[in-house]
Design a protein around this motif. Sequence first.
Motif, short mmCIF file in Angstrom:
data_model
loop_
_atom_site.label_atom_id
_atom_site.label_comp_id
_atom_site.label_asym_id
_atom_site.label_seq_id
_atom_site.Cartn_x
_atom_site.Cartn_y
_atom_site.Cartn_z
N UNK A 117 59.86 13.52 11.60
CA UNK A 117 58.96 14.66 11.73
C UNK A 117 58.83 15.13 13.17
N UNK A 118 59.38 14.35 14.09
CA UNK A 118 59.36 14.72 15.50
C UNK A 118 60.74 15.01 16.02
N UNK A 119 61.48 13.96 16.36
CA UNK A 119 62.78 14.11 17.01
C UNK A 119 63.77 14.90 16.18
N UNK A 120 64.00 14.49 14.95
CA UNK A 120 65.01 15.15 14.12
C UNK A 120 64.57 16.55 13.73
N UNK A 121 63.30 16.72 13.40
CA UNK A 121 62.81 18.05 13.00
C UNK A 121 62.99 19.07 14.12
N UNK A 122 62.60 18.69 15.34
CA UNK A 122 62.66 19.64 16.45
C UNK A 122 64.10 19.86 16.92
N UNK A 123 64.84 18.78 17.14
CA UNK A 123 66.21 18.95 17.64
C UNK A 123 67.11 19.60 16.60
N UNK A 124 66.88 19.26 15.32
CA UNK A 124 67.67 19.88 14.26
C UNK A 124 67.40 21.37 14.14
N UNK A 125 66.13 21.75 14.24
CA UNK A 125 65.76 23.17 14.19
C UNK A 125 66.35 23.92 15.38
N UNK A 126 66.26 23.32 16.56
CA UNK A 126 66.82 23.95 17.76
C UNK A 126 68.33 24.10 17.64
N UNK A 127 68.97 23.10 17.06
CA UNK A 127 70.43 23.16 16.87
C UNK A 127 70.82 24.31 15.95
N UNK A 140 61.25 18.14 24.14
CA UNK A 140 60.17 18.84 23.46
C UNK A 140 59.79 18.15 22.14
N UNK A 141 60.72 17.41 21.57
CA UNK A 141 60.43 16.74 20.30
C UNK A 141 59.50 15.54 20.46
N UNK A 142 59.44 14.99 21.66
CA UNK A 142 58.66 13.76 21.87
C UNK A 142 57.16 13.98 21.65
N UNK A 143 56.54 14.98 22.28
CA UNK A 143 55.11 15.17 22.02
C UNK A 143 54.81 15.54 20.57
N UNK A 144 55.71 16.29 19.95
CA UNK A 144 55.53 16.62 18.53
C UNK A 144 55.55 15.34 17.69
N UNK A 145 56.52 14.46 17.99
CA UNK A 145 56.61 13.21 17.26
C UNK A 145 55.39 12.33 17.46
N UNK A 146 54.85 12.30 18.67
CA UNK A 146 53.67 11.49 18.96
C UNK A 146 52.45 11.99 18.18
#
Length: 262
Positions: A117-127, A140-146
């Motif tokens: 819900x953090x790393x993969x969601x953000x980096x995958x969306x950006x990709x 940017x995915x780190x604070x979302x994941x936290x």
Amino acid sequence: MFRPTVFAVTLLCALLIQVGTNFANDYSDFVRGADTNARLGPVRVTQSGLLSQSAVRSGIIVAFGAAVLLGAWLVWVGGWPIIAIGVLSVLSGLAYTGGPFPLGYHGLGDVFVFLFFGVIAVTGTAYLQSGEWSLYALALSIPVGLLVTNILVVNNLRDRETDIIAGKRTLAVRIGDRATRAQYAGFAALAYVVPVFLATMGDFAPALLLPILTLPLAFVLVKRVLGGASGRELNPLLEQSGKLLLFFGVLLAIGAMLSRTG
């Protein structure tokens, strides 16, 4: 770059995977005996009898099936990495409380929520938007994941006593009440460190500091968690932790776009 159609389909797929995962958790927790009449959290449809077990199983199939069908178009857009993300997301959603080794029952829920819900969601969306992987998106995915993990932290803190009885060894059960509250506070603090750090680096603009506007809400939530709120008192904090994630995420996304175009 912003591709609205890709964004809309990505969002819908993510929501469907979330719904499928919630149905799977609802069903598996009931079958394993973790959800009983002593449940302190919001109503669950299987335990409360609002839906039959067969209806919930059908919901799991429909939600994940629809995500797969829509995801096929995203695979066409983004290639094989999206296949990997989709397959792992669905399997993790099912394995969170189901299967022979339920992740949430072995203290691994926090790790998988942070990753998916953090790393993969953000980096995958950006990709899918840019066509490339970047360390910027990863940061940017780190604070979302936290912050998304903190929603689970509140949930598991509330259910710690009943989870012990049910044999559900969440991280909160393993590390104890006090450490779980410290985990929530630490994750909240670290979430704000990342945008502050990025705002001072190279070409990244001060617009990344926009999430700091949510600090008052974060402060209130941390104060209440550290202050000893327990049981059903934590239910409002569950909802408010979700709102903090939403507000923080929107402001972070705006800041990221402004820093790239400004």
